[in-house]
Design a protein around this motif. Sequence first.
Motif, mmCIF file in Angstrom:
data_model
loop_
_atom_site.group_PDB
_atom_site.id
_atom_site.type_symbol
_atom_site.label_atom_id
_atom_site.label_comp_id
_atom_site.label_asym_id
_atom_site.label_seq_id
_atom_site.Cartn_x
_atom_site.Cartn_y
_atom_site.Cartn_z
ATOM 1 N N UNK A 1 0.763 -1.292 -0.113
ATOM 2 C CA UNK A 1 0.028 -0.026 -0.129
ATOM 3 C C UNK A 1 0.868 1.231 0.006
ATOM 4 N N UNK A 2 0.490 2.352 -0.861
ATOM 5 C CA UNK A 2 1.399 3.552 -0.740
ATOM 6 C C UNK A 2 0.705 4.277 0.278
ATOM 7 N N UNK A 3 1.617 5.029 0.998
ATOM 8 C CA UNK A 3 0.976 5.893 2.131
ATOM 9 C C UNK A 3 1.814 7.334 1.891
ATOM 10 N N UNK A 4 2.998 7.391 1.301
ATOM 11 C CA UNK A 4 3.696 8.828 1.199
ATOM 12 C C UNK A 4 3.301 9.563 0.035
ATOM 13 N N UNK A 5 3.177 10.942 0.372
ATOM 14 C CA UNK A 5 3.068 11.893 -0.423
ATOM 15 C C UNK A 5 3.906 12.178 -1.400
ATOM 16 N N UNK A 6 3.582 12.481 -2.672
ATOM 17 C CA UNK A 6 4.589 13.051 -3.674
ATOM 18 C C UNK A 6 5.456 14.286 -3.291
ATOM 19 N N UNK A 7 6.702 14.234 -3.438
ATOM 20 C CA UNK A 7 7.350 15.393 -3.147
ATOM 21 C C UNK A 7 7.091 16.504 -3.985
ATOM 22 N N UNK A 8 6.365 16.597 -5.169
ATOM 23 C CA UNK A 8 5.948 17.439 -6.137
ATOM 24 C C UNK A 8 4.606 18.048 -5.556
ATOM 25 N N UNK A 9 3.989 17.543 -4.346
ATOM 26 C CA UNK A 9 2.913 18.487 -4.016
ATOM 27 C C UNK A 9 1.694 17.557 -4.492
ATOM 28 N N UNK A 10 1.782 16.839 -5.412
ATOM 29 C CA UNK A 10 0.657 15.801 -5.783
ATOM 30 C C UNK A 10 0.485 14.740 -4.614
ATOM 31 N N UNK A 12 -1.350 11.909 -4.645
ATOM 32 C CA UNK A 12 -1.188 10.578 -5.285
ATOM 33 C C UNK A 12 -1.544 10.737 -6.605
ATOM 34 N N UNK A 13 -0.799 9.821 -7.523
ATOM 35 C CA UNK A 13 -1.357 9.437 -8.708
ATOM 36 C C UNK A 13 -2.076 8.105 -8.666
ATOM 37 N N UNK A 14 -3.466 8.205 -8.568
ATOM 38 C CA UNK A 14 -4.405 7.033 -8.144
ATOM 39 C C UNK A 14 -4.193 6.108 -9.391
ATOM 40 N N UNK A 15 -4.160 6.403 -10.559
ATOM 41 C CA UNK A 15 -3.826 5.423 -11.774
ATOM 42 C C UNK A 15 -2.513 4.410 -11.476
ATOM 43 N N UNK A 16 -1.505 5.343 -11.063
ATOM 44 C CA UNK A 16 -0.359 4.667 -10.660
ATOM 45 C C UNK A 16 -0.631 3.727 -9.476
ATOM 46 N N UNK A 17 -1.169 4.063 -8.487
ATOM 47 C CA UNK A 17 -1.471 3.252 -7.326
ATOM 48 C C UNK A 17 -2.283 1.913 -7.746
ATOM 49 N N UNK A 18 -3.265 2.270 -8.622
ATOM 50 C CA UNK A 18 -3.982 1.022 -8.923
ATOM 51 C C UNK A 18 -3.180 -0.022 -9.938
ATOM 52 N N UNK A 19 -2.627 0.644 -10.943
ATOM 53 C CA UNK A 19 -1.454 -0.016 -11.635
ATOM 54 C C UNK A 19 -0.538 -1.029 -11.132
ATOM 55 N N UNK A 20 -0.027 -0.362 -9.932
ATOM 56 C CA UNK A 20 1.073 -0.983 -9.041
ATOM 57 C C UNK A 20 0.659 -1.900 -8.027
ATOM 58 N N UNK A 21 -0.694 -1.983 -7.702
ATOM 59 C CA UNK A 21 -1.451 -2.886 -6.812
ATOM 60 C C UNK A 21 -1.235 -4.420 -7.044
ATOM 61 N N UNK A 22 -0.999 -5.212 -6.230
ATOM 62 C CA UNK A 22 -1.082 -6.649 -6.680
ATOM 63 C C UNK A 22 -2.431 -7.020 -7.169
#
Length: 89
Positions: A1-10, A12-22
């Motif tokens: 599970x991703x829990x850290x904020x992106x250093x760019x201020x975004x 989360x990239x939810x598409x990336x989270x979904x794509x990276x989930x098992x």
Amino acid sequence: MTTHPDPTGVLADLDAVIAGAPEGATGALWRLTAPARGLDANLIRLRPGAVIAEHAEPALDVLLVVVDGAGLIDTEGGAHRLRPHSSSP
């Protein structure tokens, strides 16, 4: 599970989270964890036909946004059909 904020201020990239989930992963795929926040957010994946039992959040308001799939939510105002990119309080 991703829990850290992106250093760019975004947050989360939810598409990336979904794509990276098992494959087949369910439950919280991402949580907003920044300290001293006045907002809570989670990305929850449910299996088709899954149910979240009726409950109330005494300390938080809840905004539900559908990313993919469809469902039904029962509220004090009645039942509402949900589809991708729809939301319900």
